[in-house]
Design an enzyme around this catalytic site. Structure first.
Site, PDB file in Angstrom:
ATOM      1  N   GLU A  64       1.361  -0.937  -0.038  1.00  0.00           N
ATOM      2  CA  GLU A  64       0.031   0.159  -0.207  1.00  0.00           C
ATOM      3  C   GLU A  64       1.034   1.669  -0.055  1.00  0.00           C
ATOM      4  O   GLU A  64       0.381   2.304  -0.164  1.00  0.00           O
ATOM      5  CB  GLU A  64      -0.712  -0.348   1.153  1.00  0.00           C
ATOM      6  N   PRO A 274      12.923 -13.673   0.071  1.00  0.00           N
ATOM      7  CA  PRO A 274      11.889 -13.710   0.640  1.00  0.00           C
ATOM      8  C   PRO A 274      11.687 -12.529   0.819  1.00  0.00           C
ATOM      9  O   PRO A 274      11.796 -11.650   1.023  1.00  0.00           O
ATOM     10  CB  PRO A 274      12.285 -14.369   2.043  1.00  0.00           C
ATOM     11  N   ARG A 275      10.040 -11.975   1.197  1.00  0.00           N
ATOM     12  CA  ARG A 275       8.811 -11.047   1.424  1.00  0.00           C
ATOM     13  C   ARG A 275       9.489 -10.719   2.618  1.00  0.00           C
ATOM     14  O   ARG A 275       9.819  -9.365   2.981  1.00  0.00           O
ATOM     15  CB  ARG A 275       7.410 -11.557   2.125  1.00  0.00           C
ATOM     16  N   GLY A 316      14.507  -3.190   0.048  1.00  0.00           N
ATOM     17  CA  GLY A 316      14.633  -2.895  -1.038  1.00  0.00           C
ATOM     18  C   GLY A 316      15.383  -2.823  -2.149  1.00  0.00           C
ATOM     19  O   GLY A 316      15.894  -1.681  -2.664  1.00  0.00           O
ATOM     20  N   GLU A 317      16.168  -4.104  -2.473  1.00  0.00           N
ATOM     21  CA  GLU A 317      16.423  -4.279  -3.575  1.00  0.00           C
ATOM     22  C   GLU A 317      16.182  -4.693  -4.520  1.00  0.00           C
ATOM     23  O   GLU A 317      16.365  -5.645  -5.268  1.00  0.00           O
ATOM     24  CB  GLU A 317      17.694  -4.539  -3.572  1.00  0.00           C
ATOM     25  N   PRO A 342       2.560  -8.484  -8.916  1.00  0.00           N
ATOM     26  CA  PRO A 342       3.438  -9.199 -10.447  1.00  0.00           C
ATOM     27  C   PRO A 342       3.134  -7.724 -11.191  1.00  0.00           C
ATOM     28  O   PRO A 342       4.534  -7.613 -11.988  1.00  0.00           O
ATOM     29  CB  PRO A 342       1.953 -10.130 -10.849  1.00  0.00           C
ATOM     30  N   LEU A 343       2.816  -6.624 -10.906  1.00  0.00           N
ATOM     31  CA  LEU A 343       3.272  -5.734 -11.867  1.00  0.00           C
ATOM     32  C   LEU A 343       3.989  -5.231 -11.596  1.00  0.00           C
ATOM     33  O   LEU A 343       5.324  -4.603 -13.084  1.00  0.00           O
ATOM     34  CB  LEU A 343       2.133  -4.317 -11.581  1.00  0.00           C
ATOM     35  N   GLU A 344       5.233  -4.978 -10.404  1.00  0.00           N
ATOM     36  CA  GLU A 344       6.056  -4.658 -10.285  1.00  0.00           C
ATOM     37  C   GLU A 344       7.161  -4.642 -11.048  1.00  0.00           C
ATOM     38  O   GLU A 344       8.349  -4.831 -12.248  1.00  0.00           O
ATOM     39  CB  GLU A 344       6.496  -4.785  -8.460  1.00  0.00           C
TER      40      GLU A 344
END
Length: 430
Positions: A64, A274-275, A316-317, A342-344
């Site tokens: 978000e 990993p998330r 952040g990578e 998935p858009l990223e």
């Protein structure tokens, strides 16, 4: 009936306050909260209120938060006189903003804070300090005490990129009077899809419009040029399979896929992101991981003699690793989590494969798959088959990847329109 619910919820929040304090300390010990900033979760502000008009935006977590960044840039352009308080609820979102806000030139205009838990006294303390002229919440953040306090203070409210899943809708329909009471305080609800808009309207929400999904309008993920160049030099011409934003239970599947693929493609490098980066050590100890090198320890990707698995457990990578990969699996979709964005990856021209549990991004997956920019699979076996086909046919893989940026570019004007709506919301306050 709703006033009774509101009284009961307020009483429950007040009674729960001592236990919530203990919970916050326990979360801080596990790295889920920042110990030095626990006061913010109880409504104690760490920074002064900026002078002039103040818009409060709240985004629950990283996804978000990222969707708001283009809106923040547009607000800075359209309404430089309005300062922004951006609250989140997770450590990872705070760490992300510490990097992204300065990079976007927003550090002086946007103040980050942690949202208070839904305890009446904590919410009141928060609002007493910040005194926002308007407030907007992203997707589905509906906290009764917080919304009631804003309504009592006549703070105009908006729900942006509003999301209401079929499951949540069915649950709210059991208590329609509560739903109407919670949603009735919003001046406007800007839904991300026609389906979401219809669900909100059916619950009695006013001012509902389907305007599109902000996640389709996000900018490309950033990448540090030096880190990207160093990794490209270390990897060389090896094909890269990226497993992005994975969740517990998925890493074992990815390891099995990796070992199956390397029987034919011995030079394959599989990068696991990993998330939650803190899980890197646990992933490295899984059977089949062979204590793979971890980026968080300073280790680089392995060479061919050391194996083909690299654990990128840093924050952040992801933009770096998408730029390195020729194909990627989007995590959270092989386990019942609902999938990640998935858009990223599509925006950066990566061929995509997505598991069956992608309901959190169903519209995006349908759009990408319909454009030929993504494939969906049912399980790990099918994932290995699809990835193997793409490794065998680089031209087909490249053709699919090339379709991603256009498919992910819908609603390019939405951040500007959202910023204009927020500017108007601030203007409602007298």
């Amino acid at each position: 009936m709703f006033p009774l619910f509101r009284v009961l919820w307020a009483a429950a929040g007040t009674l729960a306050a001592p236990g919530l304090r203990l919970m916050l300390w326990a979360r801080a010990r596990r790295g889920k909260e920042i110990a030095a900033r626990l006061g913010e979760r109880r409504g104690i502000a760490a920074l002064p209120r900026p002078a002039g008009k103040l818009l409060w935006l709240h985004a629950a977590s990283v996804g978000e938060t990222v969707s708001l960044l283009p809106v923040l840039c547009e607000l800075a352009r359209q309404a430089p006189e309005i300062s922004v308080l951006l609250t989140t609820g997770t450590v990872t979102s705070a760490e992300l903003l510490a990097v992204r806000l300065p990079a976007l030139g927003l550090a002086g205009r946007v103040t980050h804070g942690f949202v208070p838990l839904d305890v009446p006294a904590w919410v009141a303390r928060f609002l007493d300090h910040w005194r926002p002229d308007a407030a907007a919440f992203v997707e589905s953040e509906l906290w009764p005490n917080l919304l009631a306090a804003c309504t009592r203070r006549r703070i105009p409210l908006m729900l942006i990129n509003a999301r209401l899943s079929a499951r949540s809708f069915a649950r709210w329909r059991r208590w329609p009077w509560i739903a109407r009471g919670l949603l009735g305080g919003f001046a406007s609800i800007r839904a991300r899809s026609a389906e979401d808009a219809a669900r909100f309207a059916a619950l009695g929400a006013p001012g509902v419009r389907a305007v599109g999904d902000l996640k389709f309008a996000a900018a490309e993920l950033p990448a540090d040029p030096a880190a990207l160049a160093a990794l490209r030099a270390a990897i060389g011409p090896r094909p890269v399979f990226l497993a992005a934003s994975t969740h517990p239970g998925e890493e074992a599947i990815i390891l099995a896929v990796h070992h199956r693929l390397t029987a034919r493609h011995r030079d394959l490098l599989t990068i696991l992101v990993p998330r939650h980066p803190a899980r890197g050590g646990a992933i490295a100890s899984l059977p089949g991981a062979a204590m793979a090198p971890r980026r968080s320890t300073g280790a680089g990707p392995p060479d061919l003699r050391e194996g083909g698995l690299y654990i990128a457990d840093t924050l952040g990578e992801l933009g770096v690793f998408y730029r390195l990969a020729s194909l990627a699996f989007i995590g959270g979709s092989l386990v019942p989590h609902g999938g990640q964005n998935p858009l990223e990856a599509a925006r950066l021209g990566v061929a995509l494969v997505i598991g069956p549990y992608h309901q959190n991004f169903a519209e995006a997956v349908v759009a990408l798959a319909g454009a030929g920019a993504a494939r969906t699979v049912r399980d790990g076996d099918e994932l290995a088959t699809v990835v193997g086909q793409w490794l065998d046919d680089p031209e087909a893989r490249a053709a699919m990847a090339a379709l991603g940026p256009a498919a992910a570019a819908r609603f390019a004007d939405l951040p500007a329109a959202t910023a204009a709506a927020l500017r108007g919301l601030v203007g409602r306050r007298r």
